[in-house]
Design a protein around this motif. Structure first.
Motif, PDB file in Angstrom:
ATOM      1  N   GLY A  15       0.822  -1.196   0.000  1.00  0.00           N
ATOM      2  CA  GLY A  15       0.000   0.000   0.000  1.00  0.00           C
ATOM      3  C   GLY A  15       0.860   1.251   0.000  1.00  0.00           C
ATOM      4  N   ASP A  16       0.245   2.398   0.247  1.00  0.00           N
ATOM      5  CA  ASP A  16       0.993   3.653   0.311  1.00  0.00           C
ATOM      6  C   ASP A  16       2.006   3.578   1.446  1.00  0.00           C
ATOM      7  N   LEU A  17       3.267   3.842   1.141  1.00  0.00           N
ATOM      8  CA  LEU A  17       4.333   3.689   2.142  1.00  0.00           C
ATOM      9  C   LEU A  17       4.122   4.570   3.365  1.00  0.00           C
ATOM     10  N   ALA A 102       3.972   2.246  -3.783  1.00  0.00           N
ATOM     11  CA  ALA A 102       2.745   1.448  -3.684  1.00  0.00           C
ATOM     12  C   ALA A 102       2.449   0.788  -5.024  1.00  0.00           C
ATOM     13  N   LEU A 103       2.666   1.533  -6.109  1.00  0.00           N
ATOM     14  CA  LEU A 103       2.417   0.998  -7.445  1.00  0.00           C
ATOM     15  C   LEU A 103       3.433  -0.085  -7.817  1.00  0.00           C
ATOM     16  N   ILE A 104       4.700   0.117  -7.449  1.00  0.00           N
ATOM     17  CA  ILE A 104       5.717  -0.905  -7.715  1.00  0.00           C
ATOM     18  C   ILE A 104       5.332  -2.219  -7.038  1.00  0.00           C
ATOM     19  N   SER A 105       4.928  -2.131  -5.784  1.00  0.00           N
ATOM     20  CA  SER A 105       4.503  -3.311  -5.041  1.00  0.00           C
ATOM     21  C   SER A 105       3.300  -3.971  -5.707  1.00  0.00           C
ATOM     22  N   LEU A 106       2.304  -3.165  -6.075  1.00  0.00           N
ATOM     23  CA  LEU A 106       1.084  -3.700  -6.679  1.00  0.00           C
ATOM     24  C   LEU A 106       1.364  -4.354  -8.031  1.00  0.00           C
ATOM     25  N   GLU A 107       2.183  -3.718  -8.851  1.00  0.00           N
ATOM     26  CA  GLU A 107       2.484  -4.271 -10.174  1.00  0.00           C
ATOM     27  C   GLU A 107       3.166  -5.624 -10.069  1.00  0.00           C
ATOM     28  N   ALA A 124      -2.941  -3.968   0.563  1.00  0.00           N
ATOM     29  CA  ALA A 124      -3.035  -2.918   1.575  1.00  0.00           C
ATOM     30  C   ALA A 124      -3.567  -1.650   0.916  1.00  0.00           C
ATOM     31  N   PRO A 125      -4.093  -0.713   1.686  1.00  0.00           N
ATOM     32  CA  PRO A 125      -4.755   0.469   1.105  1.00  0.00           C
ATOM     33  C   PRO A 125      -3.806   1.375   0.326  1.00  0.00           C
ATOM     34  N   ILE A 131      -1.565   7.558  -6.312  1.00  0.00           N
ATOM     35  CA  ILE A 131      -0.944   6.458  -7.056  1.00  0.00           C
ATOM     36  C   ILE A 131      -1.057   6.653  -8.568  1.00  0.00           C
ATOM     37  N   GLN A 132      -1.779   7.682  -9.002  1.00  0.00           N
ATOM     38  CA  GLN A 132      -1.951   7.894 -10.440  1.00  0.00           C
ATOM     39  C   GLN A 132      -0.608   8.110 -11.131  1.00  0.00           C
TER      40      GLN A 132
END
Length: 364
Positions: A15-17, A102-107, A124-125, A131-132
């Motif tokens: 999520g957002d760090l 957060a995007l690196i983790s999600l990708e 995670a949120p 994150i755009q």
């Protein structure tokens, strides 16, 4: 009945760090019994985990560090390092770095889910605006996963012990909701909900309630006509394939506890479904993405910047999301097994012993 199934590998995005994501991960996965029901893999970095671990001195949290998903430890939590560089983490602050990582983790976690390197994903949120980027132009996790898995439609399905609520529209401005309420849209969501209740939740003959769009479900056309011109026709067509009822007036439906008489409820828009859900799910609600091949769950709350880094975040919903991911994995395996062998009519409810029961057995 006790059926041994493969212990699933469950991924976790950070999520957002600068939000409460990593704190929730540490709190939820610090219970040593978690590794008895799944192999956890956190998509982040050692440095980010250690930053938040220092602020939680009363929690004993250890992990195995790796950069290869084929070299996991199945006896402890794994941290899959998505980046090596030092990142300036500022709990509670909305900044570009929080969204970037957060995007690196999600990708990377989503690719692992698509490639079946992990069996389920708990997200995670994220902060939807923060994150755009050039590669993320979505209103949240659900539409992002729709694109990544290449499906035509997807269902945001909020689930808890006492209710399951799906949405026809998600993050749509209120002024635009009505134009998205079409017969095809409702039928698509109903089909996904019905399929999910069968294979993901082990309910053999699910009953689904459909809410109206307008106050009092339109009062027979006196307060809006979508119920008469759209929703009732969608329900009529759906009845050929499933047990579906409605449209119901949303306020009376939840006030009278009718949600407990159905296996699923289809709401027309975000707040119509989520306000009662979050009020009645007792802080343990889970956001489940139905309609994709992979399993994805998340807690039913946001980044909570106001309490980030203060050891005040409650991990109940995050832990519930973890349990639900494991249970859905088991139910899907049981459902698929029963489908392959029509003589073996074993309910997925028996195959998928609840995680709570498994933890109690471990403790005993």
């Amino acid at each position: 009945m006790n059926y041994e199934l493969q212990k699933p590998i469950v991924g976790f995005t950070c999520g957002d760090l600068n939000g409460i994501g990593i704190e929730l991960i540490i709190k939820a996965l610090s219970d040593p019994r978690i590794v008895d029901i799944c192999t956890p893999v956190v998509f982040a970095s050692n440095k980010s985990i250690n930053f938040y671990r220092k602020g939680l001195p009363d929690i004993n949290f250890s992990y195995h560090s790796t950069k290869e998903l084929n070299k996991l430890s199945h006896k402890q939590v794994n941290v899959f390092n998505c980046w090596d560089e030092e990142v300036a983490i500022v709990p509670g602050q909305l900044n570009e770095l929080g969204g970037k990582y957060a995007l690196i983790s999600l990708e990377q976690a989503t690719l692992a889910l698509k490639d079946k390197q992990i069996h389920a994903l708990v997200t995670a949120p994220i902060h939807k605006k923060n994150i755009q980027s050039d590669t993320f132009k979505h209103s949240g996790h659900t539409p992002y996963l729709k694109e990544m898995f290449g499906v035509n439609d997807i269902l945001m399905f909020m689930v808890a012990d006492n209710m399951r609520v799906g949405l026809v529209t998600e993050h749509v401005p209120v002024s635009e909701i009505s134009k998205h309420i079409t017969k095809d849209a409702i039928l698509s969501k109903l089909k996904m909900m019905h399929s999910s209740l069968l294979k993901d939740f082990g309910i053999e003959k699910p009953k689904i309630a459909v809410l109206g769009l307008n106050p009092h479900a339109g009062d027979e056309g006196l307060i809006g006509n979508e119920e008469e011109t759209v929703i009732k026709y969608a329900i009529k067509d759906a009845k050929y394939h499933m047990m579906v009822f409605g449209p119901y007036s949303a306020d009376a439906f939840f006030a009278r506890g009718l949600h407990e008489k159905f296996d699923g409820v289809l709401a027309m828009y975000h707040d119509q479904g989520l306000i009662p859900f979050k009020s009645l799910a007792y802080g343990e609600g889970v956001n489940f993405t139905a309609g994709i091949e992979g399993i994805r769950t998340s807690p039913d709350h946001g980044t909570a910047f106001d309490i980030a880094g203060k050891d005040r975040a409650d991990a109940s919903s995050f832990l519930a999301a973890t349990f639900e991911a494991v249970d859905i994995y088991r139910r899907r395996n049981g459902y698929a097994d029963a489908r392959r062998n029509p003589l073996k009519k074993i309910s997925a409810r028996f195959i998928a012993n609840s995680v709570d029961e498994r933890l109690e057995e471990t403790e005993a």
